[in-house]
Design a protein around this motif. Structure first.
Motif, mmCIF file in Angstrom:
data_model
loop_
_atom_site.group_PDB
_atom_site.id
_atom_site.type_symbol
_atom_site.label_atom_id
_atom_site.label_comp_id
_atom_site.label_asym_id
_atom_site.label_seq_id
_atom_site.Cartn_x
_atom_site.Cartn_y
_atom_site.Cartn_z
ATOM 1 N N ASN A 72 1.968 14.160 -10.127
ATOM 2 C CA ASN A 72 0.650 13.588 -9.800
ATOM 3 C C ASN A 72 0.357 12.331 -10.621
ATOM 4 O O ASN A 72 -0.770 12.122 -11.088
ATOM 5 C CB ASN A 72 -0.460 14.627 -10.022
ATOM 6 N N ALA A 73 1.383 11.519 -10.814
ATOM 7 C CA ALA A 73 1.225 10.282 -11.585
ATOM 8 C C ALA A 73 0.570 9.213 -10.705
ATOM 9 O O ALA A 73 1.144 8.803 -9.691
ATOM 10 C CB ALA A 73 2.579 9.797 -12.082
ATOM 11 N N ASP A 74 -0.609 8.781 -11.085
ATOM 12 C CA ASP A 74 -1.366 7.806 -10.303
ATOM 13 C C ASP A 74 -1.313 6.442 -10.986
ATOM 14 O O ASP A 74 -2.013 6.186 -11.968
ATOM 15 C CB ASP A 74 -2.818 8.274 -10.166
ATOM 16 N N LEU A 75 -0.481 5.552 -10.455
ATOM 17 C CA LEU A 75 -0.308 4.227 -11.032
ATOM 18 C C LEU A 75 -1.471 3.288 -10.719
ATOM 19 O O LEU A 75 -1.510 2.167 -11.224
ATOM 20 C CB LEU A 75 1.000 3.609 -10.525
ATOM 21 N N ASP A 76 -2.408 3.747 -9.896
ATOM 22 C CA ASP A 76 -3.584 2.942 -9.558
ATOM 23 C C ASP A 76 -4.873 3.531 -10.136
ATOM 24 O O ASP A 76 -5.970 3.061 -9.817
ATOM 25 C CB ASP A 76 -3.740 2.831 -8.038
ATOM 26 N N ALA A 77 -4.743 4.534 -10.971
ATOM 27 C CA ALA A 77 -5.913 5.234 -11.492
ATOM 28 C C ALA A 77 -6.841 4.313 -12.286
ATOM 29 O O ALA A 77 -6.381 3.451 -13.042
ATOM 30 C CB ALA A 77 -5.480 6.400 -12.372
ATOM 31 N N SER A 83 0.812 -1.221 0.000
ATOM 32 C CA SER A 83 0.000 0.000 0.000
ATOM 33 C C SER A 83 0.841 1.265 0.000
ATOM 34 O O SER A 83 0.409 2.308 -0.495
ATOM 35 C CB SER A 83 -0.935 0.001 1.219
ATOM 36 N N ASN A 84 2.048 1.201 0.560
ATOM 37 C CA ASN A 84 2.913 2.365 0.597
ATOM 38 C C ASN A 84 3.568 2.562 -0.772
ATOM 39 O O ASN A 84 4.208 1.652 -1.296
ATOM 40 C CB ASN A 84 3.984 2.175 1.677
ATOM 41 N N LYS A 85 3.419 3.757 -1.348
ATOM 42 C CA LYS A 85 3.908 3.994 -2.706
ATOM 43 C C LYS A 85 5.417 3.843 -2.821
ATOM 44 O O LYS A 85 5.921 3.234 -3.771
ATOM 45 C CB LYS A 85 3.477 5.384 -3.187
ATOM 46 N N ALA A 86 6.156 4.371 -1.857
ATOM 47 C CA ALA A 86 7.620 4.278 -1.915
ATOM 48 C C ALA A 86 8.066 2.814 -1.856
ATOM 49 O O ALA A 86 8.967 2.397 -2.586
ATOM 50 C CB ALA A 86 8.247 5.073 -0.773
ATOM 51 N N GLN A 87 7.426 2.043 -0.986
ATOM 52 C CA GLN A 87 7.771 0.623 -0.886
ATOM 53 C C GLN A 87 7.406 -0.122 -2.162
ATOM 54 O O GLN A 87 8.127 -1.025 -2.593
ATOM 55 C CB GLN A 87 7.059 -0.002 0.315
ATOM 56 N N ALA A 88 6.287 0.278 -2.767
ATOM 57 C CA ALA A 88 5.858 -0.366 -4.015
ATOM 58 C C ALA A 88 6.861 -0.072 -5.132
ATOM 59 O O ALA A 88 7.195 -0.958 -5.924
ATOM 60 C CB ALA A 88 4.468 0.127 -4.407
ATOM 61 N N THR A 102 9.988 8.034 -6.740
ATOM 62 C CA THR A 102 8.780 8.354 -5.969
ATOM 63 C C THR A 102 8.507 9.851 -5.990
ATOM 64 O O THR A 102 7.366 10.291 -6.180
ATOM 65 C CB THR A 102 8.935 7.872 -4.513
ATOM 66 N N ALA A 103 9.560 10.634 -5.817
ATOM 67 C CA ALA A 103 9.415 12.095 -5.828
ATOM 68 C C ALA A 103 8.946 12.590 -7.196
ATOM 69 O O ALA A 103 8.089 13.486 -7.295
ATOM 70 C CB ALA A 103 10.735 12.751 -5.450
ATOM 71 N N GLU A 104 9.498 12.015 -8.262
ATOM 72 C CA GLU A 104 9.130 12.427 -9.612
ATOM 73 C C GLU A 104 7.677 12.078 -9.916
ATOM 74 O O GLU A 104 6.938 12.881 -10.506
ATOM 75 C CB GLU A 104 10.056 11.735 -10.618
ATOM 76 N N LEU A 105 7.252 10.906 -9.506
ATOM 77 C CA LEU A 105 5.865 10.489 -9.734
ATOM 78 C C LEU A 105 4.901 11.378 -8.965
ATOM 79 O O LEU A 105 3.861 11.791 -9.491
ATOM 80 C CB LEU A 105 5.683 9.024 -9.308
ATOM 81 N N GLU A 106 5.255 11.689 -7.712
ATOM 82 C CA GLU A 106 4.386 12.545 -6.892
ATOM 83 C C GLU A 106 4.351 13.971 -7.429
ATOM 84 O O GLU A 106 3.312 14.628 -7.420
ATOM 85 C CB GLU A 106 4.868 12.526 -5.443
#
Length: 372
Positions: A330-335, A285-290, A323-327
Motif C-alpha cells: 500500500n505504498a502511495d507515492l502521491d500521498a 496516471s497509470n501507476k505501472a506506466q509511471a 509495481t506489485a511490491e508497492l501495491e
C-alpha cells in the motif's frame, strides 16, 4: 514528453509556438484578450503561478521571470504603468505550501535529499510541492545543500508578514483582501461547481480565496481597468465561463497562455527544458506506466540510450515486480501525508538499488558478449 532531450525540447517549443499561433488565428482572432491584454495595466497572480516564478530552481522560474521582464519593458516603452499584484489571501497558501515542504523534509530526516530527487524523477519536478521540486532540481545542477539552507537562501520567509515584505521588495504590490458586493455571488458559484466528486480537493478556504480574487477582478473590469488574472487552475477557468459577467473569463488566462501570448507578440523567451515542460508537461496516471518511465529514466541517467533501451525485457520484469511490491505494501507515492509519502519513496529507493544493481550486471554481460 516526460524527459525530452535538448533537441527534442527545441522541437517541442517550436510546435508549441505554432499551435498557439494557429489557435489565435483560426479560433479567436477577435477575442478581447488578444487586444486588451497585450499591455494590461494590472496583472493578478494566482499562488500556483507566483510560486514557481519566485522559487529558484523550479523549471518554470526562468520562463516566468522573462515574461515579467518582457511585459515591464513593453509597458515602459508604451509609457504604460504595469502593476504586478498578489491578492493577500494567496500569501496564506504560499506559507502553507512552504510548511508542507518542511514537514516532508522533517519526516524524511537525513534521507530527504535522496527522497526529493527520487520524488522529482518519478512524478516530475513540476508535479510535486514547488519548494521540494525546485530543491531537487537545483541540487542536481549545483552543490548539494540541506533543504533548510535552500529555503533560507531562496525563500527566506516563514510568515505572511515576512513574505509580504519580500514580495514588495521584488516589485509586487499586495492587494488587500476584502469581500465586496460581488463576493457572495462568486463564492456561491464556486461552491456549486466544486460540489461534485471531481472537486480537485478544493477546500472552503481556497474557494474563499478565489472568490475574493474574482470579485476584485470584477470590480476592476467594471471601472474600465485593463486587468488580467493569471492562474494555473484549469477547473477555475472552466467555471468562469458560466459566470454572469462573461468578461471575467475573458480577463483570465492560464500560465501557459500568458507565456505563449508574450512569446508570440513580444518574443524574447529563452528556449530550454523549462519552456518545453511548461507547454507540454504531462503526468502519467497509470501507476505501472509511471514506474516503468521512472526505471527507464534511471537507466538513461546511468547509461546512454542505446544500452539502456536494449534491455526491454529486464525493464518490463522490474516494472511488474516493483509495481506489485508497492501495491502489496500500500505504498502511495502521491500521498499528501508526509509520513506515508516518505515510507513509499524509501521503499521505491530500495527497489531502485536492486534494479540498478541488476542493470549493471546485465550491461557488463552485454558488453563482454559484444567484445567477445
Amino acid at each position: 514528453l516526460i524527459h525530452p532531450s535538448a533537441d527534442e525540447s527545441k522541437l517541442l517549443g517550436e510546435l508549441g509556438r505554432i499551435s498557439f499561433a494557429m489557435e489565435m488565428a483560426f479560433h479567436s482572432p477577435q477575442k478581447t484578450l488578444l487586444h486588451n491584454a497585450v499591455l494590461p495595466r494590472s496583472i493578478y497572480f494566482d499562488a500556483n503561478v507566483l510560486l514557481p516564478a519566485l522559487v529558484v530552481g523550479h523549471p518554470f522560474s526562468q520562463v516566468y521571470q522573462e515574461v515579467i521582464v518582457r511585459l515591464k519593458t513593453a509597458s515602459q516603452s508604451a509609457a504604460v504603468n504595469l502593476d504586478l499584484n498578489v491578492c493577500q489571501v494567496y500569501l496564506n497558501e504560499i506559507i502553507s505550501h512552504r510548511k508542507n515542504a518542511l514537514a516532508y523534509c522533517e519526516e524524511a530526516g537525513e534521507d530527504f535529499a535522496k527522497i526529493a530527487r527520487s520524488d522529482a524523477l518519478y512524478n516530475g519536478v513540476t508535479n510535486l510541492n514547488v519548494f521540494v521540486g525546485a530543491y531537487a532540481n537545483w541540487a542536481e545542477q549545483n552543490e548539494e545543500i540541506s533543504f533548510k539552507d535552500f529555503l533560507q537562501r531562496f525563500a527566506p520567509y516563514s510568515t505572511e508578514g515576512q513574505l509580504r515584505t519580500w514580495l514588495i521588495a521584488k516589485g509586487f504590490k499586495i492587494t488587500n483582501s476584502y469581500k465586496n458586493s460581488k463576493y457572495a455571488e462568486y463564492y456561491s458559484s464556486l461552491e456549486k461547481a466544486y460540489a461534485g466528486p471531481l472537486s480537485n480537493g478544493k477546500t472552503p478556504l481556497l474557494m474563499e480565496h478565489d472568490a475574493i480574487q474574482l470579485s476584485i477582478l470584477d470590480s476592476d473590469i467594471n471601472k474600465g481597468e485593463k486587468a488580467l488574472f493569471v492562474t494555473g487552475d484549469r477547473k477555475l477557468q472552466q467555471i468562469a465561463l458560466d459566470f454572469k459577467n462573461n468578461a471575467i473569463s475573458e480577463m483570465m488566462i492560464s500560465h501557459v497562455g500568458l507565456v505563449q501570448l508574450i512569446e508570440l507578440v513580444l518574443g524574447g523567451i529563452s528556449e530550454g527544458s523549462g519552456f518545453t515542460e511548461l507547454l507540454w508537461s504531462a503526468r502519467i496516471s497509470n501507476k505501472a506506466q509511471a514506474v516503468r518511465s521512472h526505471l527507464v529514466a534511471l537507466g538513461l541517467a546511468e547509461y546512454h540510450d542505446g544500452i539502456a533501451m536494449s534491455m526491454p525485457a529486464m525493464i518490463e520484469s522490474f516494472t511488474q515486480n516493483a509495481t506489485a511490491e508497492l501495491e502489496r505494501n500500500n505504498a502511495d507515492l502521491d500521498a499528501a501525508d508526509p509520513k506515508i509519502r516518505v515510507k513509499a519513496f524509501r521503499m521505491l529507493g530500495g527497489l531502485e538499488e536492486n534494479y540498478l544493481k541488476n542493470m549493471h550486471l546485465a550491461v557488463d554481460k552485454l558488453q563482454r558478449r559484444t567484445n567477445a
